[in-house]
Design an enzyme around this catalytic site. Sequence first.
Site, PDB file in Angstrom:
ATOM      1  N   TYR A  51      -9.565  -3.778 -39.493  1.00 22.01           N
ATOM      2  CA  TYR A  51     -10.301  -4.878 -40.319  1.00 22.01           C
ATOM      3  C   TYR A  51     -11.313  -5.570 -39.490  1.00 22.01           C
ATOM      4  O   TYR A  51     -10.947  -5.967 -38.101  1.00 22.01           O
ATOM      5  CB  TYR A  51      -9.511  -5.914 -40.918  1.00 22.01           C
ATOM      6  CG  TYR A  51      -8.692  -5.178 -42.214  1.00 22.01           C
ATOM      7  CD1 TYR A  51      -9.205  -5.493 -43.401  1.00 22.01           C
ATOM      8  CD2 TYR A  51      -7.336  -4.702 -42.137  1.00 22.01           C
ATOM      9  CE1 TYR A  51      -8.800  -4.735 -44.583  1.00 22.01           C
ATOM     10  CE2 TYR A  51      -6.748  -4.487 -43.070  1.00 22.01           C
ATOM     11  CZ  TYR A  51      -7.475  -4.384 -44.496  1.00 22.01           C
ATOM     12  OH  TYR A  51      -6.672  -3.666 -45.478  1.00 22.01           O
ATOM     13  N   HIS A  82      -9.085  -3.545 -51.062  1.00 24.63           N
ATOM     14  CA  HIS A  82      -8.742  -4.891 -51.641  1.00 24.63           C
ATOM     15  C   HIS A  82      -9.915  -5.117 -52.709  1.00 24.63           C
ATOM     16  O   HIS A  82     -11.062  -5.141 -52.682  1.00 24.63           O
ATOM     17  CB  HIS A  82      -8.478  -5.867 -50.779  1.00 24.63           C
ATOM     18  CG  HIS A  82      -7.459  -5.862 -49.875  1.00 24.63           C
ATOM     19  ND1 HIS A  82      -6.370  -6.059 -50.044  1.00 24.63           N
ATOM     20  CD2 HIS A  82      -7.682  -5.333 -48.814  1.00 24.63           C
ATOM     21  CE1 HIS A  82      -5.535  -5.912 -49.202  1.00 24.63           C
ATOM     22  NE2 HIS A  82      -6.174  -5.185 -48.226  1.00 24.63           N
ATOM     23  N   HIS A  96      -6.532   1.767 -48.411  1.00 19.86           N
ATOM     24  CA  HIS A  96      -6.661   0.985 -49.540  1.00 19.86           C
ATOM     25  C   HIS A  96      -7.816   0.379 -49.523  1.00 19.86           C
ATOM     26  O   HIS A  96      -8.516  -0.140 -48.353  1.00 19.86           O
ATOM     27  CB  HIS A  96      -5.301   0.240 -49.904  1.00 19.86           C
ATOM     28  CG  HIS A  96      -5.245  -0.896 -48.863  1.00 19.86           C
ATOM     29  ND1 HIS A  96      -4.437  -0.360 -47.686  1.00 19.86           N
ATOM     30  CD2 HIS A  96      -5.425  -2.170 -48.732  1.00 19.86           C
ATOM     31  CE1 HIS A  96      -4.079  -1.389 -46.752  1.00 19.86           C
ATOM     32  NE2 HIS A  96      -4.812  -2.539 -47.534  1.00 19.86           N
ATOM     33  N   TYR A 107      -3.172   2.183 -41.395  1.00 14.95           N
ATOM     34  CA  TYR A 107      -2.930   1.362 -40.258  1.00 14.95           C
ATOM     35  C   TYR A 107      -1.489   1.003 -40.125  1.00 14.95           C
ATOM     36  O   TYR A 107      -0.719   0.902 -41.311  1.00 14.95           O
ATOM     37  CB  TYR A 107      -3.755   0.322 -40.093  1.00 14.95           C
ATOM     38  CG  TYR A 107      -3.780  -0.793 -41.410  1.00 14.95           C
ATOM     39  CD1 TYR A 107      -2.724  -1.764 -41.396  1.00 14.95           C
ATOM     40  CD2 TYR A 107      -4.601  -0.640 -42.291  1.00 14.95           C
ATOM     41  CE1 TYR A 107      -2.709  -2.702 -42.214  1.00 14.95           C
ATOM     42  CE2 TYR A 107      -4.591  -1.659 -43.227  1.00 14.95           C
ATOM     43  CZ  TYR A 107      -3.604  -2.504 -43.158  1.00 14.95           C
ATOM     44  OH  TYR A 107      -3.587  -3.446 -44.398  1.00 14.95           O
ATOM     45  N   ARG A 132       0.539   1.265 -43.787  1.00 10.02           N
ATOM     46  CA  ARG A 132      -0.013   0.904 -44.994  1.00 10.02           C
ATOM     47  C   ARG A 132      -1.104   2.025 -45.570  1.00 10.02           C
ATOM     48  O   ARG A 132      -1.994   2.728 -44.569  1.00 10.02           O
ATOM     49  CB  ARG A 132      -0.893  -0.015 -44.787  1.00 10.02           C
ATOM     50  CG  ARG A 132      -0.270  -1.442 -44.662  1.00 10.02           C
ATOM     51  CD  ARG A 132       0.613  -1.909 -45.842  1.00 10.02           C
ATOM     52  NE  ARG A 132      -0.409  -2.540 -46.838  1.00 10.02           N
ATOM     53  CZ  ARG A 132      -0.580  -2.098 -48.376  1.00 10.02           C
ATOM     54  NH1 ARG A 132       0.288  -1.023 -48.750  1.00 10.02           N
ATOM     55  NH2 ARG A 132      -1.267  -2.675 -49.161  1.00 10.02           N
TER      56      ARG A 132
END
Length: 246
Positions: free
Chosen positions: A116, A170, A168, A155, A165
């Site tokens: 991110y 959000h 995905h 990640y 994870r």
Amino acid sequence: MQDHNKRFVERDRNWHPPAYAPGYKTSVPRSPQQALASMQQATASELTGPDFRHLRMGPHDNDLLLNFREDPALAGAAGLPVGERIIMFGRVIDQFGKPVPHTLVEMWQANAGGRYRHRNDRYLAPLDPGFGGVGRTLTDEQGWYRFRTIKPGPYPWPNDPNSWRPSHIHVSVMGPSISTRLITQMYFEGDPLIPLCPIVHTIKDPAAVETMIGRLDMARSKPMDCLAYRFDLVVRGELQTYFENQ
């Protein structure tokens, strides 16, 4: 589509995991230590505004391939994000299949390497100088929304020695006002990490997990360009999407 004459369908709270879920370690310190208290109704401003139809959107707000470039008008691939190009699209509808028009849909995600653009993200994958990882759009009259982006990478995270994870994105759906904001995430069809994720394990009903999976749609894909994933958002009722904050 559901029968519009059918009575209101109450939300099934059995879908939601317990606040205290030791397998998801950060839920332990975040779980309530005392009984929940009832809050007063939201104020009028929270229930009635803002009117998102008048929100001024930028020309590339829903295009994550371009909205972080210094000059989106530049031709060619120079400065474009690295990764698998995809389209994410769908409809926002209510429990009876009625569209929710002119509502704000926001999204945020990791880059193709699983990192991110956030100061607290210390994953060793590099930042992509051409990718910001955020977008927004308004649904049209029929409730449709669309984003162009890069498929995010999985990640690792420190839940246990080898927790990962799944890929995905959000998603936030604002609804008619600030107080009705709902947040969920879209996983990708066929991802083998979905059934291994400790966060997904807290959701006991497999049908709830299925509502968070975007489906490959070859008809909406662009040949020699990008695949498309459809992710419809049902904001209420027996066919609702699983939302994290309900």
